[in-house]
Design an enzyme around this catalytic site. Structure first.
Site: not given
Ligand code: ATP
Length: 291
Positions: A8, A93, A101, A133
């Site tokens: 993303k 990272a 994800s 996330d």
């Protein structure tokens, strides 16, 4: 089962406050891009395991994909195990959300395999307990994400740009950036005022901003070097994604993006990926989810 697990980018990331529990509230426009890890699941094994092609990713219960599988089985209250193999393409990272994800891919894959025992909303709330996330990657559509990552609103007005991702060759710890964050040095408030009030169309010339960028770049000046290079070579705008270290440039067409990629490739420390944003327009069904 093989599942594509996308990266993303954050087209803006505004910190709205610090909570008593130490977490930060934020509002962010997030979009998946066409750079994928592949997560493979083997069912009905006697022992749970996780392996990954990248040396910096743990192969134990701290791997976010493994944590997701444990949470799934515990919540369903069944005595099952899965073997997880991750083929990493997404830099680690790097502000591209790879671990989150992978966790979301495991939730989606297990939910499909076991006949959809959980609703999407339930998966999203389970995902939040793994990482801020993860809910977005379960949702997978361009979205304005707020709170601590728990509030998701589909954002339909996003135009698709060509994206050149530049991983500068070093990773950044998200915790370290938040620890050094100086809320006085943030710049999203002004840039996003009217966008957030009227939910305008996203314009990279006005709305690209990331409240973590100044802090991260003061710790790692290489971030500004990449940003300047992207702008000098034709990007409409450039921004650090998440807490870094990846910086992306937006381009109006493939030719310009390819030209920039060829010039930036002269720096052999930088890893470059020319990708599409995954919006309604560019969604390719064969690349969504399951292989
Ligand atoms: P975040 O902002 O959530 O820290 P990021 O996108 O910057 O994410 P990731 O690639 O998700 O970075 O990696 C963050 C950390 O999570 C790394 O230190 C890595 O060792 C650990 N990690 C655990 N599981 C995974 C996984 N499946 N894939 C990648 N990293 C993982």
């Amino acid at each position: 089962m093989r599942i594509l697990s996308p990266a993303k980018i954050n087209l803006f990331l505004k910190i709205t406050g610090k909570r008593p529990d130490g977490y930060h509230d934020l509002v962010s426009l997030m979009c998946c891009v066409g750079l994928y890890d592949t997560v493979s699941l083997t069912f009905d094994v006697t022992e749970a395991s996780v392996s990954c092609s990248h040396p910096d990713v743990p192969e134990d219960e701290t791997n976010l994909a493994f944590t997701a599988a444990s949470l799934f089985f515990n919540t369903l209250n069944i005595n099952k195990s899965v073997k997880i193999s991750i083929e990493k393409q997404i830099p680690v990272a790097a502000g591209l959300g790879g671990g989150s994800s992978n966790a979301a891919a495991v939730f989606l894959g297990l939910n499909r395999h076991y006949g959809y025992p959980f609703s999407l909303d339930k998966l999203i709330s389970m995902g939040l307990s793994i990482g801020a996330d993860v809910p977005f990657f379960i949702f997978r559509k361009p979205a304005i994400v707020s709170g601590i990552g728990d509030k998701l609103k589909a954002y339909q007005k996003l135009e698709s740009f060509k994206i050149l991702l530049v991983f500068p060759g070093f990773s950044i710890s998200t915790a370290k950036v938040y620890k050094n964050l100086n809320l006085g040095l943030t710049n999203c408030k002004k840039k996003l005022r009217s966008f957030l009030l009227n939910e305008q169309s996203f314009d990279p010339r006005c709305h690209l901003c990331n409240d973590l960028e100044t802090t991260a770049a003061s710790m790692y000046p290489g971030i500004f070097t990449v940003k300047e290079a992207l702008l000098r070579h034709g990007a409409l705008g450039a921004l650090m994604s998440g807490s870094g270290s990846t910086v992306f440039g937006l381009f109006s067409d493939s030719d310009k993006a390819l030209k920039a990629k060829n010039v930036l490739a002269e720096n052999d420390k930088w890893q470059l990926y020319l990708v599409d944003m995954i919006t309604k327009e560019t969604r390719d069904n064969s690349k969504q989810g399951y292989l």
